[in-house]
Design an enzyme around this catalytic site. Structure first.
Site, PDB file in Angstrom:
ATOM      1  N   HIS A 255      12.407 -50.005 -37.478  1.00 33.92           N
ATOM      2  CA  HIS A 255      12.863 -48.659 -37.111  1.00 33.92           C
ATOM      3  C   HIS A 255      11.977 -47.604 -37.765  1.00 33.92           C
ATOM      4  O   HIS A 255      11.500 -46.671 -37.102  1.00 33.92           O
ATOM      5  CB  HIS A 255      14.322 -48.490 -37.562  1.00 33.92           C
ATOM      6  CG  HIS A 255      14.889 -47.135 -37.319  1.00 33.92           C
ATOM      7  ND1 HIS A 255      15.790 -46.873 -36.307  1.00 33.92           N
ATOM      8  CD2 HIS A 255      14.705 -45.945 -37.968  1.00 33.92           C
ATOM      9  CE1 HIS A 255      16.122 -45.588 -36.333  1.00 33.92           C
ATOM     10  NE2 HIS A 255      15.478 -45.007 -37.337  1.00 33.92           N
ATOM     11  N   GLU A 256      11.733 -47.752 -39.076  1.00 34.27           N
ATOM     12  CA  GLU A 256      10.919 -46.761 -39.788  1.00 34.27           C
ATOM     13  C   GLU A 256       9.456 -46.840 -39.386  1.00 34.27           C
ATOM     14  O   GLU A 256       8.790 -45.810 -39.220  1.00 34.27           O
ATOM     15  CB  GLU A 256      11.064 -46.955 -41.297  1.00 34.27           C
ATOM     16  CG  GLU A 256      12.441 -46.623 -41.839  1.00 34.27           C
ATOM     17  CD  GLU A 256      12.846 -45.183 -41.579  1.00 34.27           C
ATOM     18  OE1 GLU A 256      11.953 -44.299 -41.490  1.00 34.27           O
ATOM     19  OE2 GLU A 256      14.049 -44.925 -41.445  1.00 34.27           O
TER      20      GLU A 256
ATOM     21  N   HIS B 237       8.728 -44.893 -36.281  1.00 33.91           N
ATOM     22  CA  HIS B 237       8.535 -43.448 -36.489  1.00 33.91           C
ATOM     23  C   HIS B 237       7.089 -43.149 -36.847  1.00 33.91           C
ATOM     24  O   HIS B 237       6.472 -42.216 -36.315  1.00 33.91           O
ATOM     25  CB  HIS B 237       9.445 -42.952 -37.623  1.00 33.91           C
ATOM     26  CG  HIS B 237      10.894 -42.895 -37.279  1.00 33.91           C
ATOM     27  ND1 HIS B 237      11.368 -42.357 -36.107  1.00 33.91           N
ATOM     28  CD2 HIS B 237      11.989 -43.293 -37.985  1.00 33.91           C
ATOM     29  CE1 HIS B 237      12.699 -42.426 -36.095  1.00 33.91           C
ATOM     30  NE2 HIS B 237      13.089 -42.999 -37.218  1.00 33.91           N
TER      31      HIS B 237
END
Length: 222
Positions: A24-25, A28
């Site tokens: 998820h990170e 980004h």
């Protein structure tokens, strides 16, 4: 949970949870780089190495305590830094960077569904591999559905809040962005305030999480 003992559940849950949070990170950072900001890359955050993304409190302590006490499991990693000024169209691009995290969780839910399906298709003689794959895949679907829906809540600093800030007209975007310093405390309040025997946060998230879980499982034929 899933009819497993606590040690068994931890064994099948650790890998999906770590990947759900760290990918998820990383998503980004990858999206930010594509849109003109190399900050995450320069800091070594465009990696799937969980050590680079683990937050001792949000990735280890909070999920561990929630698991121990049988609560609603969620967590977070260290946020990937994004330099707003480096983005080509900052307002629009910040919304795209924010949306990349939940998008990655949806993709991972689909991949874990394939793992569960592969485990189910293994012959009975390979039960020692097939059964763990099914449990791991099912938890992978669930945790990614939870993180996707949670992060899409329109509450800064959650991704949904930043997407909303990017989509709203200037005056309304500014007003919503002012909530960000208090967003984490609002989220904790929603997690711990009980209504009807369950937390407000769980009441909010349960219906869409269930919908996503059923849709992903259905696509994989589970």
């Amino acid at each position: 949970m899933f009819g497993l003992t606590l040690p068994q559940f931890i064994a099948v849950a650790v890998l999906p949870l770590l990947f759900a949070i760290t990918v998820h990170e990383a998503a980004h950072g990858w999206a930010a780089k594509r849109l003109g900001d190399p900050t995450a890359q320069r800091l070594g955050r465009l990696t799937l190495n969980p050590i680079k993304h683990i937050d001792p409190f949000g990735t280890v302590l909070v999920p561990g305590l929630l698991l121990l006490f049988g609560g609603f499991i969620f967590g977070w990693a260290k946020p990937v830094p994004v330099t707003w000024e480096n983005l080509r169209q900052p307002k629009r691009d910040m919304a795209l960077v924010a949306a990349a995290g939940p998008g990655a969780n949806l993709l991972m839910a689909l991949l874990w569904a394939l793992v569960a399906k592969a485990g189910a298709l293994l012959p009975d003689t390979l039960y020692w591999a097939g059964t763990p794959m099914q449990y791991m895949g099912q938890f992978g679907i669930l945790i990614n559905a939870v993180l996707m829906v949670l992060n899409l809540l329109p509450l800064p600093p959650l991704d949904g809040g930043r997407v909303a800030v990017g989509l709203l007209p200037g005056r309304y975007a500014w007003q919503l962005s002012r909530v960000e310093p208090y967003g984490f405390f609002i989220l904790l309040a929603l997690l711990f305030i009980p209504v009807g025997g369950q937390s407000v946060l769980r009441m909010i998230l349960a219906p869409p999480v269930t919908l996503v879980h059923r849709m992903v499982s259905g696509l994989a034929g589970l």
